[in-house]
Motif scaffolding. Structure first.
Motif, mmCIF file in Angstrom:
data_model
loop_
_atom_site.group_PDB
_atom_site.id
_atom_site.type_symbol
_atom_site.label_atom_id
_atom_site.label_comp_id
_atom_site.label_asym_id
_atom_site.label_seq_id
_atom_site.Cartn_x
_atom_site.Cartn_y
_atom_site.Cartn_z
ATOM 1 N N VAL A 71 0.879 -1.202 -0.116
ATOM 2 C CA VAL A 71 0.004 -0.145 0.034
ATOM 3 C C VAL A 71 0.773 1.167 -0.080
ATOM 4 O O VAL A 71 0.788 2.450 -0.798
ATOM 5 C CB VAL A 71 -0.658 -0.234 1.213
ATOM 6 C CG1 VAL A 71 -1.959 1.052 1.276
ATOM 7 C CG2 VAL A 71 -1.729 -1.196 1.265
ATOM 8 N N VAL A 72 1.778 1.440 0.911
ATOM 9 C CA VAL A 72 2.903 2.305 0.954
ATOM 10 C C VAL A 72 4.342 1.684 0.918
ATOM 11 O O VAL A 72 4.612 0.749 1.989
ATOM 12 C CB VAL A 72 2.412 3.217 2.311
ATOM 13 C CG1 VAL A 72 3.822 4.190 2.375
ATOM 14 C CG2 VAL A 72 1.266 3.918 1.966
ATOM 15 N N GLN A 73 5.280 1.903 -0.059
ATOM 16 C CA GLN A 73 6.534 1.361 0.197
ATOM 17 C C GLN A 73 7.231 1.639 1.340
ATOM 18 O O GLN A 73 8.085 0.787 1.847
ATOM 19 C CB GLN A 73 7.196 1.763 -1.034
ATOM 20 C CG GLN A 73 8.602 0.831 -1.328
ATOM 21 C CD GLN A 73 8.525 -0.677 -1.049
ATOM 22 O OE1 GLN A 73 7.784 -1.374 -1.960
ATOM 23 N NE2 GLN A 73 9.408 -1.097 -0.396
ATOM 24 N N GLY A 74 7.294 2.977 1.848
ATOM 25 C CA GLY A 74 8.190 3.581 2.784
ATOM 26 C C GLY A 74 9.253 4.088 2.157
ATOM 27 O O GLY A 74 9.671 3.873 0.982
ATOM 28 N N THR A 75 10.320 4.881 3.075
ATOM 29 C CA THR A 75 11.659 5.440 2.599
ATOM 30 C C THR A 75 12.705 5.275 3.532
ATOM 31 O O THR A 75 13.798 5.407 3.073
ATOM 32 C CB THR A 75 11.332 6.673 2.285
ATOM 33 O OG1 THR A 75 10.918 7.505 3.611
ATOM 34 C CG2 THR A 75 10.042 7.009 1.355
ATOM 35 N N LEU A 121 7.631 -8.574 5.424
ATOM 36 C CA LEU A 121 8.119 -7.358 5.878
ATOM 37 C C LEU A 121 9.365 -7.029 5.074
ATOM 38 O O LEU A 121 9.593 -5.458 4.916
ATOM 39 C CB LEU A 121 8.391 -7.137 7.520
ATOM 40 C CG LEU A 121 7.306 -7.474 8.282
ATOM 41 C CD1 LEU A 121 7.392 -7.337 9.925
ATOM 42 C CD2 LEU A 121 6.139 -6.344 7.823
ATOM 43 N N PRO A 122 10.293 -7.609 4.942
ATOM 44 C CA PRO A 122 11.634 -7.117 4.139
ATOM 45 C C PRO A 122 10.941 -6.733 2.702
ATOM 46 O O PRO A 122 11.919 -6.070 1.766
ATOM 47 C CB PRO A 122 12.277 -8.388 3.941
ATOM 48 C CG PRO A 122 12.174 -9.182 5.091
ATOM 49 C CD PRO A 122 10.645 -9.064 5.421
ATOM 50 N N ILE A 123 9.806 -6.682 2.297
ATOM 51 C CA ILE A 123 9.433 -6.177 0.931
ATOM 52 C C ILE A 123 9.269 -4.679 1.200
ATOM 53 O O ILE A 123 9.383 -3.949 0.008
ATOM 54 C CB ILE A 123 7.657 -6.880 0.534
ATOM 55 C CG1 ILE A 123 8.105 -8.285 0.374
ATOM 56 C CG2 ILE A 123 7.227 -6.118 -0.579
ATOM 57 C CD1 ILE A 123 6.971 -9.159 0.155
ATOM 58 N N ILE A 124 8.875 -4.199 2.318
ATOM 59 C CA ILE A 124 8.598 -2.802 2.481
ATOM 60 C C ILE A 124 10.012 -2.184 3.168
ATOM 61 O O ILE A 124 10.619 -2.853 3.878
ATOM 62 C CB ILE A 124 7.368 -2.453 2.983
ATOM 63 C CG1 ILE A 124 7.235 -3.314 4.394
ATOM 64 C CG2 ILE A 124 6.292 -2.963 2.296
ATOM 65 C CD1 ILE A 124 5.864 -2.553 5.438
ATOM 66 N N GLN A 125 9.713 -0.931 3.305
ATOM 67 C CA GLN A 125 10.692 -0.228 4.111
ATOM 68 C C GLN A 125 10.048 0.546 5.253
ATOM 69 O O GLN A 125 8.874 0.573 5.465
ATOM 70 C CB GLN A 125 11.551 0.920 3.492
ATOM 71 C CG GLN A 125 12.343 0.220 2.083
ATOM 72 C CD GLN A 125 12.651 1.340 0.997
ATOM 73 O OE1 GLN A 125 11.937 1.916 0.202
ATOM 74 N NE2 GLN A 125 14.041 1.538 1.351
ATOM 75 N N LYS A 126 11.014 1.003 6.348
ATOM 76 C CA LYS A 126 10.333 1.673 7.586
ATOM 77 C C LYS A 126 9.281 2.734 6.888
ATOM 78 O O LYS A 126 9.591 3.489 5.824
ATOM 79 C CB LYS A 126 11.468 2.365 7.857
ATOM 80 C CG LYS A 126 10.985 3.240 9.218
ATOM 81 C CD LYS A 126 12.205 4.038 10.069
ATOM 82 C CE LYS A 126 11.873 4.932 11.128
ATOM 83 N NZ LYS A 126 12.953 5.610 11.808
ATOM 84 N N GLY A 127 8.188 2.958 7.590
ATOM 85 C CA GLY A 127 7.150 3.718 7.084
ATOM 86 C C GLY A 127 6.219 3.301 6.053
ATOM 87 O O GLY A 127 5.341 3.640 5.733
#
Length: 164
Positions: A71-75, A121-127
């Motif tokens: 939904v949101v990748q994070g940065t 969880l490793p698919i996305i980043q913090k945020g």
């Protein structure tokens, strides 16, 4: 002699009462095949695909045997198995019932979480924010886990708030 005859039915009745009070172990559903390999079976994947199709959900299939929607990748940082992650989540069954949630933030080493989180969880980043569709072998398998029935597909909405 009458006392002895009366004693036998009383003992039998007490044995029945006490045996019926003991907790029985929940049975494994016949459609759940114990799988501790960490590799979902083709029937588990098909079950998730059927759920997604029947609910008109378009999700990406991961090589690890689950489906997801970013939904949101994070940065920020991307977690690895040694990372400590803090995340907010809602866990649901396919029928929509919420079995667990934490909106204040839960922290754990990624390697200590269920396999579906370790891989998802490793698919996305913090945020970032991800929706995970997990087969039983990446969740709780054929075991009863709180209000989660054995052999359940799990749906998680996860916001990754910190990676250390």
């Amino acid at each position: 002699m009458k006392r002895r005859l009366l004693f036998i039915p009383v003992i039998a009745a007490l044995a029945f009462v006490f045996s019926s009070c003991s907790k029985s172990k929940p049975e494994t559903p016949s459609n759940c095949v114990a799988n501790t390999t960490g590799i979902p079976t083709s029937s588990e994947i098909a079950s998730l695909q059927n759920y997604l199709t029947s609910h008109s959900i378009t999700a990406t299939q991961h090589s690890g045997g689950f489906f997801y929607i970013v939904v949101v990748q994070g940065t920020g940082s991307t977690p690895n198995q040694n990372s400590f992650v803090t995340f907010k989540y809602i866990g649901k069954l396919e029928n929509g019932n919420i079995f667990d949630q934490n909106q204040s933030g839960y922290t754990s080493q990624l390697s200590q979480l269920i396999l579906g989180f370790q891989r998802g969880l490793p698919i996305i980043q913090k945020g970032g924010f991800i929706k995970l569709f997990l087969p039983p072998s990446l969740g709780y398998g054929c075991s009863q886990a709180g209000s989660i029935p054995p052999g359940s597909n799990l749906i998680f909405d996860v916001e990754l708030t910190n990676v250390q």
